[in-house]
Design a protein around this motif. Structure first.
Motif, PDB file in Angstrom:
ATOM      1  N   LEU A  31      17.735  74.444  35.759  1.00  0.00           N
ATOM      2  CA  LEU A  31      17.590  75.928  34.522  1.00  0.00           C
ATOM      3  C   LEU A  31      17.299  76.896  34.462  1.00  0.00           C
ATOM      4  O   LEU A  31      16.775  77.402  36.036  1.00  0.00           O
ATOM      5  N   ALA A  32      18.175  78.064  33.566  1.00  0.00           N
ATOM      6  CA  ALA A  32      17.640  79.572  34.114  1.00  0.00           C
ATOM      7  C   ALA A  32      17.494  79.527  32.500  1.00  0.00           C
ATOM      8  O   ALA A  32      18.125  79.507  31.154  1.00  0.00           O
ATOM      9  N   GLY A  33      16.628  80.744  32.386  1.00  0.00           N
ATOM     10  CA  GLY A  33      15.856  80.503  30.267  1.00  0.00           C
ATOM     11  C   GLY A  33      15.434  82.344  30.798  1.00  0.00           C
ATOM     12  O   GLY A  33      14.839  82.917  31.665  1.00  0.00           O
ATOM     13  N   ALA A  34      16.101  83.339  29.715  1.00  0.00           N
ATOM     14  CA  ALA A  34      16.285  84.222  29.290  1.00  0.00           C
ATOM     15  C   ALA A  34      15.932  83.993  28.322  1.00  0.00           C
ATOM     16  O   ALA A  34      16.413  83.904  27.683  1.00  0.00           O
ATOM     17  N   GLN A  79      17.854  88.929  32.737  1.00  0.00           N
ATOM     18  CA  GLN A  79      18.484  88.425  33.289  1.00  0.00           C
ATOM     19  C   GLN A  79      17.556  86.790  34.394  1.00  0.00           C
ATOM     20  O   GLN A  79      16.551  87.224  35.393  1.00  0.00           O
ATOM     21  N   ALA A  80      17.748  85.766  33.857  1.00  0.00           N
ATOM     22  CA  ALA A  80      17.280  84.427  34.922  1.00  0.00           C
ATOM     23  C   ALA A  80      19.159  83.736  35.081  1.00  0.00           C
ATOM     24  O   ALA A  80      19.957  83.600  34.880  1.00  0.00           O
ATOM     25  N   ASN A  81      18.665  83.988  36.719  1.00  0.00           N
ATOM     26  CA  ASN A  81      19.857  83.185  37.086  1.00  0.00           C
ATOM     27  C   ASN A  81      19.397  81.823  38.121  1.00  0.00           C
ATOM     28  O   ASN A  81      18.386  81.633  39.063  1.00  0.00           O
ATOM     29  N   SER A 118      15.902  73.011  40.377  1.00  0.00           N
ATOM     30  CA  SER A 118      15.992  75.085  40.549  1.00  0.00           C
ATOM     31  C   SER A 118      15.049  74.856  39.302  1.00  0.00           C
ATOM     32  O   SER A 118      16.647  75.200  38.094  1.00  0.00           O
ATOM     33  N   VAL A 119      14.399  76.178  39.166  1.00  0.00           N
ATOM     34  CA  VAL A 119      14.570  76.678  38.208  1.00  0.00           C
ATOM     35  C   VAL A 119      13.536  77.786  37.520  1.00  0.00           C
ATOM     36  O   VAL A 119      13.189  78.478  38.359  1.00  0.00           O
ATOM     37  N   ALA A 120      14.504  79.044  36.746  1.00  0.00           N
ATOM     38  CA  ALA A 120      14.370  80.656  36.540  1.00  0.00           C
ATOM     39  C   ALA A 120      14.035  80.787  35.272  1.00  0.00           C
ATOM     40  O   ALA A 120      14.932  80.265  35.031  1.00  0.00           O
ATOM     41  N   VAL A 163      15.984 103.598  31.350  1.00  0.00           N
ATOM     42  CA  VAL A 163      16.530 102.063  31.637  1.00  0.00           C
ATOM     43  C   VAL A 163      15.981 101.029  32.486  1.00  0.00           C
ATOM     44  O   VAL A 163      15.070 101.568  33.207  1.00  0.00           O
ATOM     45  N   VAL A 164      15.635  99.751  32.047  1.00  0.00           N
ATOM     46  CA  VAL A 164      15.136  98.567  33.271  1.00  0.00           C
ATOM     47  C   VAL A 164      15.684  98.162  32.767  1.00  0.00           C
ATOM     48  O   VAL A 164      16.564  97.146  32.150  1.00  0.00           O
ATOM     49  N   SER A 165      15.637  96.938  34.290  1.00  0.00           N
ATOM     50  CA  SER A 165      16.082  95.864  34.170  1.00  0.00           C
ATOM     51  C   SER A 165      15.504  94.680  35.217  1.00  0.00           C
ATOM     52  O   SER A 165      14.565  95.045  35.864  1.00  0.00           O
ATOM     53  N   ASP A 166      15.366  93.620  34.550  1.00  0.00           N
ATOM     54  CA  ASP A 166      14.145  91.945  35.305  1.00  0.00           C
ATOM     55  C   ASP A 166      15.009  91.492  35.692  1.00  0.00           C
ATOM     56  O   ASP A 166      16.193  90.731  34.731  1.00  0.00           O
ATOM     57  N   HIS A 167      14.784  90.664  36.311  1.00  0.00           N
ATOM     58  CA  HIS A 167      16.071  89.265  37.286  1.00  0.00           C
ATOM     59  C   HIS A 167      15.121  88.879  38.015  1.00  0.00           C
ATOM     60  O   HIS A 167      14.324  88.909  38.742  1.00  0.00           O
ATOM     61  N   VAL A 168      15.064  87.127  37.434  1.00  0.00           N
ATOM     62  CA  VAL A 168      14.885  86.319  37.681  1.00  0.00           C
ATOM     63  C   VAL A 168      16.066  85.262  38.724  1.00  0.00           C
ATOM     64  O   VAL A 168      17.069  84.775  38.109  1.00  0.00           O
ATOM     65  N   PHE A 169      15.979  84.950  40.144  1.00  0.00           N
ATOM     66  CA  PHE A 169      16.472  84.038  40.806  1.00  0.00           C
ATOM     67  C   PHE A 169      16.379  83.052  41.703  1.00  0.00           C
ATOM     68  O   PHE A 169      15.200  82.999  42.633  1.00  0.00           O
ATOM     69  N   SER A 170      16.406  82.156  41.250  1.00  0.00           N
ATOM     70  CA  SER A 170      16.208  80.546  42.256  1.00  0.00           C
ATOM     71  C   SER A 170      16.775  79.604  42.922  1.00  0.00           C
ATOM     72  O   SER A 170      18.238  79.977  42.172  1.00  0.00           O
ATOM     73  N   HIS A 171      17.125  79.507  43.385  1.00  0.00           N
ATOM     74  CA  HIS A 171      18.281  78.552  45.090  1.00  0.00           C
ATOM     75  C   HIS A 171      17.416  77.093  45.408  1.00  0.00           C
ATOM     76  O   HIS A 171      16.815  77.356  46.580  1.00  0.00           O
ATOM     77  N   ALA A 172      17.544  75.954  45.062  1.00  0.00           N
ATOM     78  CA  ALA A 172      16.910  74.968  46.443  1.00  0.00           C
ATOM     79  C   ALA A 172      18.810  74.192  46.904  1.00  0.00           C
ATOM     80  O   ALA A 172      19.749  74.233  45.927  1.00  0.00           O
ATOM     81  N   ASP A 173      18.631  73.579  48.087  1.00  0.00           N
ATOM     82  CA  ASP A 173      19.423  73.340  48.132  1.00  0.00           C
ATOM     83  C   ASP A 173      18.655  72.077  49.585  1.00  0.00           C
ATOM     84  O   ASP A 173      17.505  71.765  49.366  1.00  0.00           O
ATOM     85  N   ARG A 174      19.430  71.666  49.876  1.00  0.00           N
ATOM     86  CA  ARG A 174      19.396  70.582  51.400  1.00  0.00           C
ATOM     87  C   ARG A 174      17.757  70.985  51.695  1.00  0.00           C
ATOM     88  O   ARG A 174      17.380  70.034  52.509  1.00  0.00           O
ATOM     89  N   ALA A 175      17.890  72.266  52.537  1.00  0.00           N
ATOM     90  CA  ALA A 175      17.013  72.853  53.033  1.00  0.00           C
ATOM     91  C   ALA A 175      15.477  73.393  52.064  1.00  0.00           C
ATOM     92  O   ALA A 175      14.599  73.172  53.075  1.00  0.00           O
TER      93      ALA A 175
END
Length: 224
Positions: free
Chosen positions: A137-140, A85-87, A101-103, A48-60
Motif C-alpha cells: 500500500l502506498a498513500g500520498a 510521493q509515496a512508493n 509493504s506500507v508507505a 521548492v520542496v519535495s517529501d518522499h516515503v519509500f518502503s520495500h519488503a522481500d524475503r529477507a
C-alpha cells in the motif's frame, strides 16, 4: 505474479513536465521549509520542496512500513513548487510466506499571497514484483493551505496536528489489512482537513477567501 506498476498524479496549474522544467529552469531557490518569520514579515520569495516515503519488503525483510507527516510553512511567496510521493514495493514472497509493504506520506503546505504561482504534484505507486498474496500500500496525502495574507499555524493547531501524526505512526505500524488501513488513513486525512479549515477560519480577512485543498492518491495490492 508478474510485476505491476501504476502511477497517477494530482497537479495544480501545471503538468509534471512543467514542474520539472519550468520552476527549476527559472532558477527557483533551493528547498525551503518552515518559515513562520517570513509569514509575519510578508517577505516574498520562491520555494521548492519535495517529501518522499519509500518502503520495500522481500524475503529477507518480510515487513516494512514507513510514514511521514511534514508541515511546510512558506509565508508570502511569488512561486512555489511542492511535491509529495509515496512508493511501496513487495518482491519475491509467496502466499505461504507473504510480504507486507506500507508507505504513507502526509504533506501540509501553507502559502500566502493573492497572485501566488503554485505548482503541486502528488503521487503514489505500489508494486508487487513476483509476490503472490502480498499486501502493498502506498498513500500520498497533500494538503495545500492558501491564504491571501500572511498566515501561520498557531500552537493549538500544531498540537492537534501532532496528535494526528502520532496516530498515523501507530496506524502504519499496525497489522491491519491493507483495505482497512486505507480507510483509517482516509479518516486521519479528513481530520487534518478539518483542523486546517478551523485554523484558516481565523486568518486575516481579505477579498480572496482562504482555501484548504486535499490531493489524495492511493495505490495498492490486493487491488482496490
Amino acid at each position: 505474479m508478474s510485476s505491476h506498476r501504476k502511477a497517477r498524479s494530482s497537479s495544480t496549474l501545471i503538468t509534471r513536465r512543467a514542474l520539472r522544467l519550468g520552476l527549476f529552469a527559472a532558477g527557483v531557490a533551493g528547498v525551503a521549509t518552515a518559515v513562520p518569520a517570513q509569514a509575519a514579515t510578508g517577505v516574498r520569495h520562491a520555494a521548492v520542496v519535495s517529501d518522499h516515503v519509500f518502503s520495500h519488503a522481500d524475503r529477507a525483510h518480510h515487513t516494512e512500513a514507513k510514514d511521514s507527516f511534514t508541515v511546510r510553512q512558506f509565508g508570502t511567496v511569488d512561486a512555489t513548487g511542492v511535491r509529495n510521493q509515496a512508493n511501496a514495493v513487495s518482491a519475491g514472497c509467496s502466499a505461504d510466506d507473504h510480504c507486507r509493504s506500507v508507505a504513507l506520506s502526509f504533506q501540509i503546505v501553507t502559502v500566502a499571497g493573492e497572485h501566488t504561482h503554485l505548482n503541486a504534484a502528488n503521487y503514489s505507486d505500489a508494486a508487487n514484483k513476483e509476490c503472490t498474496g502480498c499486501q502493498t500500500l502506498a498513500g500520498a496525502y497533500q494538503f495545500v493551505v492558501s491564504t491571501p495574507t500572511p498566515f501561520g499555524l498557531d500552537a493549538a493547531t500544531r498540537h492537534r496536528l501532532d496528535d494526528i501524526h502520532r496516530r498515523l505512526d501507530a496506524l502504519t505500524r499496525s497489522k491491519l489489512p491493507a483495505a482497512e488501513l486505507r480507510t483509517r488513513a482516509d479518516g486521519l486525512a479528513g481530520e487534518v482537513t478539518a483542523v486546517l479549515r478551523d485554523a484558516v477560519a481565523h486568518a486575516p480577512k481579505a477579498k480572496a477567501q482562504p482555501t484548504v485543498t486535499l490531493h489524495r492518491h492511493l495505490d495498492g495490492w490486493p487491488g482496490h
